[in-house]
Motif scaffolding. Structure first.
Motif, PDB file in Angstrom:
ATOM      1  N   MET A   1       0.846  -1.175   0.000  1.00 24.63           N
ATOM      2  CA  MET A   1       0.000   0.000   0.000  1.00 24.63           C
ATOM      3  C   MET A   1       0.889   1.234   0.000  1.00 24.63           C
ATOM      4  N   SER A   2       0.700   2.106  -0.991  1.00 24.31           N
ATOM      5  CA  SER A   2       1.534   3.302  -1.115  1.00 24.31           C
ATOM      6  C   SER A   2       0.971   4.420  -0.254  1.00 24.31           C
ATOM      7  N   ALA A  47      -5.592   1.428  13.600  1.00 22.71           N
ATOM      8  CA  ALA A  47      -7.011   1.055  13.646  1.00 22.71           C
ATOM      9  C   ALA A  47      -7.726   1.460  12.366  1.00 22.71           C
ATOM     10  N   LYS A  48      -7.382   2.643  11.864  1.00 22.31           N
ATOM     11  CA  LYS A  48      -8.001   3.122  10.629  1.00 22.31           C
ATOM     12  C   LYS A  48      -7.605   2.245   9.445  1.00 22.31           C
ATOM     13  N   GLU A  49      -6.339   1.821   9.399  1.00 22.43           N
ATOM     14  CA  GLU A  49      -5.875   0.962   8.308  1.00 22.43           C
ATOM     15  C   GLU A  49      -6.557  -0.403   8.347  1.00 22.43           C
ATOM     16  N   ILE A  50      -6.740  -0.928   9.550  1.00 18.42           N
ATOM     17  CA  ILE A  50      -7.387  -2.237   9.701  1.00 18.42           C
ATOM     18  C   ILE A  50      -8.902  -2.129   9.546  1.00 18.42           C
ATOM     19  N   ILE A 109       0.136 -10.263   7.320  1.00 20.18           N
ATOM     20  CA  ILE A 109       0.124 -10.102   5.858  1.00 20.18           C
ATOM     21  C   ILE A 109       0.745  -8.784   5.421  1.00 20.18           C
ATOM     22  N   ASN A 110       0.431  -7.719   6.123  1.00 22.08           N
ATOM     23  CA  ASN A 110       0.827  -6.388   5.667  1.00 22.08           C
ATOM     24  C   ASN A 110       2.180  -5.915   6.193  1.00 22.08           C
ATOM     25  N   ILE A 111       2.647  -6.498   7.293  1.00 24.41           N
ATOM     26  CA  ILE A 111       3.923  -6.061   7.859  1.00 24.41           C
ATOM     27  C   ILE A 111       4.941  -7.201   7.908  1.00 24.41           C
ATOM     28  N   LEU A 112       4.638  -8.245   8.672  1.00 26.05           N
ATOM     29  CA  LEU A 112       5.634  -9.274   8.966  1.00 26.05           C
ATOM     30  C   LEU A 112       6.087 -10.048   7.730  1.00 26.05           C
ATOM     31  N   ASN A 113       5.156 -10.368   6.835  1.00 27.72           N
ATOM     32  CA  ASN A 113       5.519 -11.151   5.649  1.00 27.72           C
ATOM     33  C   ASN A 113       6.441 -10.401   4.691  1.00 27.72           C
ATOM     34  N   LYS A 114       6.622  -9.120   4.909  1.00 27.81           N
ATOM     35  CA  LYS A 114       7.505  -8.326   4.056  1.00 27.81           C
ATOM     36  C   LYS A 114       8.949  -8.323   4.578  1.00 27.81           C
TER      37      LYS A 114
END
Length: 378
Positions: A1-2, A47-50, A109-114
């Motif tokens: 996500m940019s 919280a807003k992102e989730i 998915i959005n942080i750790l897997n990167k």
């Protein structure tokens, strides 16, 4: 996500933010973006992102729980159950609630897997299996297996805070992320340790810190990240001494061909200890060529395969299902398969056939042929 950097700068200027503030934020944004991590400033932003309410997220991590408890808010973050291990003891699993699991999966998915793991790390990674781990060590002269003692239990909230902080996140957010992905075990859990574990992990037992919960979707990846520095050190040592190294969760494997040299156990222990882990002395094993060699449950002596003992066990089940009928076979083996009906046993047996196929398709072909001859609903 940019992240919409230009829009952010424009809005900051409209709010008369200082140049120092804008520059600091831009540096923070760029540092995270360059690593591929989502830009998040605070728990409210998270919280807003989730797409959940920030008060709920704060309540989950305990910051406002008492405040909402007074209003009747009650929430059990984890449920507990036990899984029996091969040695007869039990592993306690902390299963997160549906909402908490959803939040943890988002973080995974959005942080750790990167996060870039080492090639030597083979456990709990997409498209990498125990077969990939075992292949590294096939046809070896000597294999050394070393297990880590209570792997998850030695990874505390403080260490997880360090993970997110080192990724580049601000301190308050790193603290919140660590709270979301760790949990406090019950006293009975720590009291259940055997005498050896109690002696070695006395500090953990005394303080009972929040640790990685077995059952949370984020725990395997966080454990891999925490162990990365150890993987790097063993990788460098492997190049220097010409041995092969891999790690599948808490299972470390070292092997050599004819011209290699294994590191001394004392050195291995030193590196493991310096990286905040402990060796399970009862599970250290040397396997020389000519003896049975195996890695993560697969034999490696003459190429990677499922053990003959395992294949025979599955073959015997298929044989007796054909000879006696499924119901009678289950009645005889009731102790091993309590409360199983033919449909449930069908799925159990077929699952094992699928596993054998993933390792040795040829060995599976005959077993599958006989499996398909079983009359399941006589």
């Amino acid at each position: 996500m940019s992240f919409p950097l230009e829009s952010f700068i424009e809005q900051a200027k409209k709010e008369n933010r200082s140049n120092e503030y804008i520059e600091s934020c831009v540096n923070y944004i760029n540092a995270l973006s360059q690593k591929g991590y989502p830009v998040i400033f605070s728990i409210e932003h998270l919280a807003k992102e989730i797409d959940i309410q920030s008060y709920f997220l704060r309540a989950l991590i305990g910051e406002t729980y008492d405040q909402y408890a007074k209003k009747g808010f009650r929430y059990e973050k984890y449920s507990y159950f036990k899984l029996k291990k091969k040695n007869g003891t039990y592993r306690e699993i902390m299963s997160p609630s549906r909402d908490l699991k959803y939040i943890q999966k988002w973080i995974l998915i959005n942080i750790l897997n990167k996060y870039p793991l080492q090639d030597s790390c083979k456990g709990f990674r997409e498209k990498i299996s125990i077969l990939d781990n075992a292949k590294i060590h096939e046809k070896s002269e000597v294999i050394l297996k070393v297990d880590l003692l209570k792997f998850y239990d030695t990874i505390s909230e403080k260490r997880i805070y360090g993970v997110f902080k080192n990724m580049g996140y601000v301190e308050n957010l790193s603290y919140s992320l660590a709270k979301i992905t760790t949990a406090k075990h019950r006293n009975s859990y720590w009291n259940s340790f055997d005498s050896t574990s109690k002696k070695i992990l006395i500090d953990f037992i005394d303080t009972k810190p929040n640790i990685l919960p077995q059952g949370a979707p984020t725990s395997p990846m966080l454990a891999n990240i925490v162990a990365t520095k150890m993987d790097i050190r063993f990788g460098k040592l492997a190049m220097k001494m010409n041995f092969k190294y891999s790690r599948y969760a808490d299972d470390l494997t070292f092997s050599i061909q004819k011209d290699g040299k294994l590191p001394k156990l004392k050195l291995i222990t030193k590196i493991i200890t310096e990286e905040g882990f402990y060796v399970n002395d009862e599970k250290i094993k040397y396997m020389k060529k000519g003896c049975r060699q195996y890695v993560t449950g697969l034999t490696t002596t003459n190429g990677v395969n499922v053990s003959k003992k395992y294949r025979k066990k599955i073959s015997d089940h298929i044989y007796y299902c054909q000879k006696l009928g499924v119901d009678k076979h289950l009645a005889i083996r009731n102790k091993d398969f309590p409360n199983y009906n033919p449909l449930k046993f069908h799925d159990w047996l077929y699952g094992h056939l699928c596993f054998i196929k993933s390792i040795n398709e040829k060995a599976n072909a005959k077993l599958l042929e006989d499996f398909n001859k079983i009359n399941w609903f006589v």
